[in-house]
Design a protein around this motif. Structure first.
Motif, mmCIF file in Angstrom:
data_model
loop_
_atom_site.group_PDB
_atom_site.id
_atom_site.type_symbol
_atom_site.label_atom_id
_atom_site.label_comp_id
_atom_site.label_asym_id
_atom_site.label_seq_id
_atom_site.Cartn_x
_atom_site.Cartn_y
_atom_site.Cartn_z
ATOM 1 N N TYR A 35 -12.721 3.907 -4.043
ATOM 2 C CA TYR A 35 -11.698 3.010 -4.605
ATOM 3 C C TYR A 35 -12.320 1.709 -5.084
ATOM 4 O O TYR A 35 -13.258 1.198 -4.458
ATOM 5 C CB TYR A 35 -10.607 2.711 -3.551
ATOM 6 N N TYR A 54 -8.527 3.191 5.040
ATOM 7 C CA TYR A 54 -8.151 2.539 3.781
ATOM 8 C C TYR A 54 -8.182 1.025 3.982
ATOM 9 O O TYR A 54 -8.276 0.541 5.113
ATOM 10 C CB TYR A 54 -6.757 3.005 3.324
ATOM 11 N N THR A 112 -6.262 4.643 9.702
ATOM 12 C CA THR A 112 -6.921 5.093 8.477
ATOM 13 C C THR A 112 -8.038 4.101 8.143
ATOM 14 O O THR A 112 -8.045 2.978 8.637
ATOM 15 C CB THR A 112 -5.972 5.127 7.255
ATOM 16 N N TRP A 141 0.816 -1.220 0.000
ATOM 17 C CA TRP A 141 0.000 0.000 0.000
ATOM 18 C C TRP A 141 0.850 1.270 0.000
ATOM 19 O O TRP A 141 0.318 2.364 0.014
ATOM 20 C CB TRP A 141 -0.986 -0.025 1.173
ATOM 21 N N ASN A 147 -8.258 7.509 -6.561
ATOM 22 C CA ASN A 147 -9.558 7.970 -6.068
ATOM 23 C C ASN A 147 -10.496 8.196 -7.257
ATOM 24 O O ASN A 147 -10.253 9.036 -8.109
ATOM 25 C CB ASN A 147 -9.358 9.262 -5.269
ATOM 26 N N CYS A 189 -5.462 1.466 -2.719
ATOM 27 C CA CYS A 189 -6.171 2.746 -2.666
ATOM 28 C C CYS A 189 -5.338 3.900 -3.221
ATOM 29 O O CYS A 189 -5.183 4.943 -2.590
ATOM 30 C CB CYS A 189 -6.624 3.075 -1.238
#
Ligand SMILES: [Ca+2]
Length: 812
Positions: free
Chosen positions: A440, A296, A294, A220, A451, A448
């Motif tokens: 996403y 994500y 987060t 990531w 966007n 991710c």
């Protein structure tokens, strides 16, 4: 409503389909519920991690049962995530918004994972992270805490304590529910210091120590130019490569796996592995930028393994549905064949464990962040993640533990350097400030990076997801999020949500009927005046002393929560004093518990060769200068209404690390207006960290006459007390003789026209005193002006009750 009815009808059909021989009430299999702390989904071998031999023991659990690929925790930091899973409730219902427990007030939530197992006749034990795990005071459900905070960073201890839990459950003739909360790979990474970077550990090594060339770059993280991958930690003296930090994380994953191996060894040696269900999850992603804290994918996607002998097929994978951590508790109820309490937000996915489909299963997981960076997210079954950042205002920076990492500072440096990498720059900008909302395509972009929120191709998808999200917030009562969910692009709407979340917590904290106040702890029976965790402002302490950074936002960003900074002024005194005074006349003693730690002060080590001694000493002195340990004294005091007295005082070094200091009341007793204080004096500059503050008193019980020895036939009950007012808590202690399990002896109170089993009674001393039970009944006299209690034998054989004593404690 129609959907709900369909769901209920289907739920009935499915429960009728269950093979009842398989549920735990029939088979009495043991259950081990393992949580990893800050473990990334991608760092397990079974999930495709290429690090050699990284997780053989976790993989063994996965391969012996079923892996759920679509599992997400529904909050991305420790306590909120654990509260959600323990209670099966969203944050608006369990009230745990942040690491601080204050917002939870004095509530006790009856139905939790351990109470489900205790109700089903299990011996319930916990090891590690208890206070983080179950933030409710007094917490309910665990018969036994096998070891506290931090212990699970030691695989040997995990082995020893698992053996003890197995032995106790055998002795009690109860199946075992063992909640093993492995502290690794939470920071405190092997061979790593946030302040000085890589260092040599002298003990507690993982069974294999990896080198950076064996470790993958986190998926990531965006690519970063090679020359931007080295830099210095905050107070480091030499350049360190980013991958050294990631390696330290992986070495700690390895040690977590070693601990799980030791737990499994204890079961294997006892010959009961095939009579034990293992459930394993992580509480959220890794403490690296873009992970923990987060929303994500890395923040919330977690492994979920269920290995259930005779039920789950070895090596099976469920990947068609998404499941959330609120679904664990209802599933445990279902596995135990107990009714699922109606108030739970989650649903049982037991049919999926049995290899069936649930056609009406919720096609999304709704995720909440009510802490610093307030946000909501939703992960959908068809592979989309949508996030609304209510906190985004273009100026506020993301505040997280991960901003203290070397990785974060390297990305920041890349952003600021002229030859920076545009991808890295965009990524760190996004992490730091976010945008109002993000979409996403997780199937194609799990990291991710892209966007899609403004991509016209996803307009319809976005509108469908947003509708679902608003619907879930409305139905579940997450009203505080609605303004931002309905209008994410409006700054006013986002502010409205941020304010609503803060106001919700603040209103609970200021409500005298709800706010955190003194309570009796069912584990040790003490009256707890305060049990503060990182929250000086919301506790009972006057924390206005200069240098104190126990602020309500979780501490100073520079120093971290719980930091106390000494400026070096002559005789500077930092004083924690209780804001209020207590009527302490009934206190027999007072206990101060706290942990005071210097910022990883380097230990003096014996030099092996004379040659390097001088250099080593010089380097050590240099480090000490950067991170000095304050020298000075500590005094622990009480105020009798007229003046301060010291219980004890001495050199600061004497009070370092975990302290539990108990002081008897003075001869004449404490006064009606007693205050307590800890004072730390230092005349050199430096930093100390204060954590885990607990102030608790032993309070005298008052005896109430109780009937003498009684034999209760099946179905009979014994009336204990009537018409007793002005009490806050009643304790009954007794022992009994019965062929059948003690859990059939119920303590009930008469309320609202009927007998009700008392919610928060607890047993203690079960193991220590061998069948001596003490049941606590905490009922407020305002709720029930006339107290009627009874003990009822609902077992099928007589129970003889011995040594019954009934006592009451004062309201507080
Ligand atoms: Ca955690």
């Amino acid at each position: 409503m129609e959907n709900l009815m369909t769901y209920l009808r289907l739920a009935l059909i499915f429960s009728a389909c269950l093979v009842y021989g398989d549920t735990l009430d029939k088979t009495k299999l043991n259950v081990v519920f393992i949580t990893l702390d800050d473990l990334s989904y991608e760092s397990l071998g079974v999930n495709g991690c290429k690090v050699p031999e990284i997780s053989p023991h976790m993989d063994r659990i996965a391969k012996s049962g079923m892996r759920f690929e679509g599992f997400h925790v529904q909050a991305s930091n420790c306590i909120p995530s654990r509260a959600l899973m323990m209670t099966g409730l969203y944050q608006q219902h369990n009230k745990i918004f942040s690491l601080g427990k204050a917002g939870a007030g004095n509530q006790v939530i009856r139905n939790t994972i351990p109470t489900a197992f205790r109700d089903a006749g299990y011996h319930t034990g916990i090891m590690g992270k208890n206070s983080h795990h179950n933030p409710f005071d007094p917490y309910t459900g665990f018969d036994m805490e096998y070891e506290g905070y931090g212990s699970t960073k030691y695989p040997d201890k995990v082995y020893e304590k698992t053996k003890a839990a197995i032995a106790n459950s055998a002795k009690l003739k109860q199946p075992l529910f063992f909640n093993l909360n492995i502290y690794d790979p939470h920071v405190g990474w092997y061979g790593w210091s946030r302040i000085s970077g890589t260092h040599k550990e002298t003990e507690n090594h993982p069974s294999r120590i990896f080198t950076p060339d064996e470790i993958p770059y986190p998926s990531w993280f965006p690519p970063l130019a090679e020359n931007a991958k080295t830099g210095r930690t905050k107070r480091g003296t030499k350049d360190i490569h980013l991958m050294e930090e990631v390696t330290a994380y992986y070495n700690t994953v390895k040690r977590a796996d070693d601990s799980i191996g030791q737990m499994l060894r204890a079961f294997d040696e006892a010959g009961i592995t095939d009579k034990t269900v293992f459930v394993l999850i992580s509480d959220h992603g890794a403490e690296l930028p873009g992970g923990k804290t987060t929303l994500y994918n890395e923040g919330t996607h977690s492994p979920l393994f269920v290995s259930w002998p005779g039920v789950t097929k070895a090596g099976s994978i469920h990947d068609s549905e998404v499941i959330g951590s609120i679904d664990l508790l209802p599933t445990f109820y279902d596995m135990l064949n107990l009714p699922i309490p109606a108030e739970l937000d989650g649903r049982s996915f037991l049919p999926m464990i049995l290899g069936q489909q649930i056609p009406s299963w919720r096609p999304f997981v709704y995720i909440q962040q009510n802490d610093r960076n307030k946000a909501r997210a939703i992960q959908t079954k068809d592979g989309f993640l949508y996030i609304i950042n209510a906190w985004h205002d273009g100026e506020t920076k993301f505040g997280s533990v991960s901003t203290g990492t070397l990785s974060w500072s390297l990305f920041k440096a890349a952003q600021q350097s002229p030859e920076n990498d545009p991808l890295a720059t965009a990524w760190i900008n996004k992490l730091e400030f976010r945008t109002p909302h993000e979409l996403y395509d997780i199937k194609n972009d799990p990291s991710c990076f892209k966007n899609l929120v403004n991509d016209p191709a996803y307009k319809d998808k976005l509108s469908e997801i947003r509708k679902t999200m608003i619907q879930e917030a409305s139905i579940s009562g997450d009203d505080i999020a609605l303004a931002a969910l309905r209008n994410p692009e409006s700054a006013e709407a986002r502010t409205e949500t941020v304010k609503a979340i803060d106001a919700s917590k603040a209103s609970r904290m200021s409500d005298p009927n709800y706010a955190r106040r003194a309570h009796y702890d069912p584990l040790d029976g003490k009256l707890v005046l305060d049990n503060t965790l990182f929250e000086g402002e919301s506790g009972i302490w006057n924390s206005s002393a200069p240098g104190l950074s126990l602020s309500k936002t979780g501490g100073s960003k520079e120093l971290g929560p719980g930091a106390i900074k000494f400026s070096g002024q002559e005789g500077q005194s930092l004083r924690f004093e209780t804001k209020q005074s207590f009527d302490a006349t009934t206190f027999k003693s007072i206990e101060f518990a706290f942990t005071l730690t210097p910022p990883q002060a380097p230990k003096a080590k014996k030099a092996k060769g004379k040659k390097n001694t001088k250099d080593k000493l010089a380097a050590r002195n240099e480090r000490r200068k950067q991170n000095p340990m304050p020298q000075g004294s500590v005094s622990i005091e009480y105020h009798d209404g007229t003046q301060w007295h010291s219980f004890t005082k001495g050199n600061l070094n004497k009070f370092l690390n975990e302290q539990k200091l108990q002081f008897p009341a003075p001869n004449a007793g404490f006064s009606k207006a007693t205050k307590f204080a800890i004072s730390i004096k230092s005349s050199n500059s430096g930093i100390l960290y204060l954590d885990g503050m607990r102030l608790a008193a032993d309070v005298n019980w008052e005896s109430i006459s109780a009937p003498a020895r009684q034999v209760l036939k099946a179905g009979e009950s014994l009336d204990l007390i009537t018409d007793l007012s002005d009490y806050s808590e009643v304790e009954l202690s007794y022992n009994f003789i019965s062929d059948k399990s003690a859990s059939q002896l119920l303590l009930e109170s008469y309320k609202d026209g009927k007998w009700q089993v008392i919610n928060n009674h607890d047993y203690r001393d079960v193991l220590q005193a061998d069948k001596k039970y003490a049941a606590f009944a905490k009922i407020s006299s305002s709720e029930t002006p006339v107290l009627k209690l009874r003990l009822r034998n609902s077992a099928s054989s007589p129970v003889r009750i011995n040594a019954l004593s009934v006592q009451k404690r004062p309201s507080f």
